[in-house]
Design a protein around this motif. Structure first.
Motif, PDB file in Angstrom:
ATOM      1  N   ALA A  31       3.918  13.872  -7.481  1.00 42.42           N
ATOM      2  CA  ALA A  31       3.148  13.307  -6.275  1.00 42.42           C
ATOM      3  C   ALA A  31       3.541  11.768  -6.507  1.00 42.42           C
ATOM      4  N   THR A  32       3.418  10.922  -5.526  1.00 41.42           N
ATOM      5  CA  THR A  32       3.666   9.465  -5.616  1.00 41.42           C
ATOM      6  C   THR A  32       2.953   8.696  -6.489  1.00 41.42           C
ATOM      7  N   TRP A  33       1.485   9.305  -6.453  1.00 41.33           N
ATOM      8  CA  TRP A  33       0.484   8.468  -7.325  1.00 41.33           C
ATOM      9  C   TRP A  33       0.745   8.967  -8.779  1.00 41.33           C
ATOM     10  N   GLU A  34       1.115  10.215  -8.945  1.00 44.51           N
ATOM     11  CA  GLU A  34       1.471  10.515 -10.381  1.00 44.51           C
ATOM     12  C   GLU A  34       2.647   9.724 -10.984  1.00 44.51           C
ATOM     13  N   SER A  35       3.694   9.430 -10.162  1.00 44.75           N
ATOM     14  CA  SER A  35       4.902   8.749 -10.552  1.00 44.75           C
ATOM     15  C   SER A  35       4.313   7.405 -11.045  1.00 44.75           C
ATOM     16  N   MET A  36       3.551   6.962 -10.166  1.00 41.20           N
ATOM     17  CA  MET A  36       3.164   5.476 -10.446  1.00 41.20           C
ATOM     18  C   MET A  36       2.271   5.295 -11.710  1.00 41.20           C
ATOM     19  N   ILE A  37       1.286   6.373 -12.004  1.00 39.34           N
ATOM     20  CA  ILE A  37       0.727   6.198 -12.942  1.00 39.34           C
ATOM     21  C   ILE A  37       1.579   6.491 -14.373  1.00 39.34           C
ATOM     22  N   CYS A  38       2.482   7.508 -14.475  1.00 40.61           N
ATOM     23  CA  CYS A  38       3.220   7.554 -15.326  1.00 40.61           C
ATOM     24  C   CYS A  38       4.192   6.329 -15.780  1.00 40.61           C
ATOM     25  N   GLY A  39       4.689   5.761 -14.865  1.00 41.15           N
ATOM     26  CA  GLY A  39       5.461   4.450 -14.876  1.00 41.15           C
ATOM     27  C   GLY A  39       4.383   3.346 -15.486  1.00 41.15           C
ATOM     28  N   ALA A  40       3.419   3.304 -14.778  1.00 41.94           N
ATOM     29  CA  ALA A  40       2.553   2.089 -15.375  1.00 41.94           C
ATOM     30  C   ALA A  40       2.055   2.301 -16.894  1.00 41.94           C
ATOM     31  N   LEU A  41       1.912   3.582 -17.282  1.00 36.91           N
ATOM     32  CA  LEU A  41       1.476   3.771 -18.644  1.00 36.91           C
ATOM     33  C   LEU A  41       2.484   3.419 -19.440  1.00 36.91           C
ATOM     34  N   THR A  42       3.711   4.196 -19.186  1.00 35.32           N
ATOM     35  CA  THR A  42       4.893   3.936 -20.067  1.00 35.32           C
ATOM     36  C   THR A  42       5.243   2.369 -20.347  1.00 35.32           C
ATOM     37  N   GLY A  43       5.373   1.597 -18.964  1.00 33.76           N
ATOM     38  CA  GLY A  43       5.474   0.264 -18.900  1.00 33.76           C
ATOM     39  C   GLY A  43       4.570  -0.405 -19.907  1.00 33.76           C
ATOM     40  N   ARG A  95       1.759  -9.448 -20.680  1.00 29.26           N
ATOM     41  CA  ARG A  95       2.770  -8.640 -20.876  1.00 29.26           C
ATOM     42  C   ARG A  95       2.834  -7.407 -20.621  1.00 29.26           C
ATOM     43  N   ALA A  96       1.689  -6.599 -21.143  1.00 27.78           N
ATOM     44  CA  ALA A  96       1.800  -5.257 -20.683  1.00 27.78           C
ATOM     45  C   ALA A  96       1.269  -5.206 -19.011  1.00 27.78           C
ATOM     46  N   THR A  97       0.694  -5.882 -18.574  1.00 28.50           N
ATOM     47  CA  THR A  97       0.402  -5.707 -17.227  1.00 28.50           C
ATOM     48  C   THR A  97       1.770  -6.017 -16.302  1.00 28.50           C
ATOM     49  N   TYR A  98       2.534  -6.951 -16.578  1.00 29.34           N
ATOM     50  CA  TYR A  98       3.582  -7.160 -15.398  1.00 29.34           C
ATOM     51  C   TYR A  98       4.833  -6.170 -16.187  1.00 29.34           C
ATOM     52  N   ILE A  99       4.694  -5.701 -17.240  1.00 21.50           N
ATOM     53  CA  ILE A  99       5.776  -4.717 -17.481  1.00 21.50           C
ATOM     54  C   ILE A  99       5.465  -3.452 -16.932  1.00 21.50           C
ATOM     55  N   SER A 100       3.969  -3.128 -17.021  1.00 20.14           N
ATOM     56  CA  SER A 100       3.485  -1.942 -16.183  1.00 20.14           C
ATOM     57  C   SER A 100       3.648  -1.610 -14.708  1.00 20.14           C
ATOM     58  N   LEU A 101       3.695  -3.092 -14.037  1.00 19.24           N
ATOM     59  CA  LEU A 101       3.777  -3.020 -12.735  1.00 19.24           C
ATOM     60  C   LEU A 101       5.046  -2.727 -12.400  1.00 19.24           C
ATOM     61  N   GLY A 102       6.232  -3.257 -13.151  1.00 16.72           N
ATOM     62  CA  GLY A 102       7.537  -3.144 -12.632  1.00 16.72           C
ATOM     63  C   GLY A 102       7.929  -1.680 -12.969  1.00 16.72           C
ATOM     64  N   SER A 103       7.429  -1.141 -14.127  1.00 16.73           N
ATOM     65  CA  SER A 103       7.692   0.386 -14.424  1.00 16.73           C
ATOM     66  C   SER A 103       7.200   1.129 -13.553  1.00 16.73           C
ATOM     67  N   ALA A 104       6.017   1.130 -12.896  1.00 18.72           N
ATOM     68  CA  ALA A 104       5.253   1.815 -11.985  1.00 18.72           C
ATOM     69  C   ALA A 104       6.243   1.706 -10.794  1.00 18.72           C
TER      70      ALA A 104
END
Length: 130
Positions: A31-43, A95-104
């Protein structure tokens, strides 16, 4: 490779694993929200893990600009002497915040594009079978 959809060939999945009862069906798309969470966590994880390297690189660049030359070892020793081990975590949260947003955003868009391409391939395959 006979019968393998082109998208799977590009992903390097030339030989699909043997079908077992547990994997008889394709797993559902995220789901879209799952993709966002996965991207944010990896970022966030990658941003946090690479922060010490970034701190050393930034201090090295700053010292080269002011002193004219420096070394990685000197930068590390300087950080330890002035700030202790926690000096390597300077700016970690930001750093973790801005990279997580971009990765999400990236991960969500990527997954949506892949899902639409796979859907279109299934539609095209059904149309060709008629």
């Amino acid at each position: 490779v006979g019968g393998m959809p082109p998208l799977l060939e590009r992903r390097g999945l030339r030989d699909p694993p043997p079908q077992r009862a547990l994997f008889a069906r394709e797993p559902p798309a995220l789901a879209t929200w799952e993709s966002m969470i996965c991207g944010a966590l990896t970022g966030a994880t990658s941003g946090a893990l690479t922060t010490p390297i970034d701190v050393v690189k930034t201090r090295l660049m700053a010292s080269q600009a002011t002193l004219g030359s420096s070394s990685i070892r000197k930068a590390v020793v300087d950080i330890l002497a002035r700030e202790g081990p926690l000096g390597f975590t300077a700016g970690l949260a930001q750093r973790a915040t801005y990279i997580s947003l971009g990765s999400a955003i990236f991960f969500t868009v990527f997954e949506q594009v892949v899902n639409r391409m796979e859907h279109q391939q299934r539609v095209d395959a059904r149309a060709a079978a008629r």
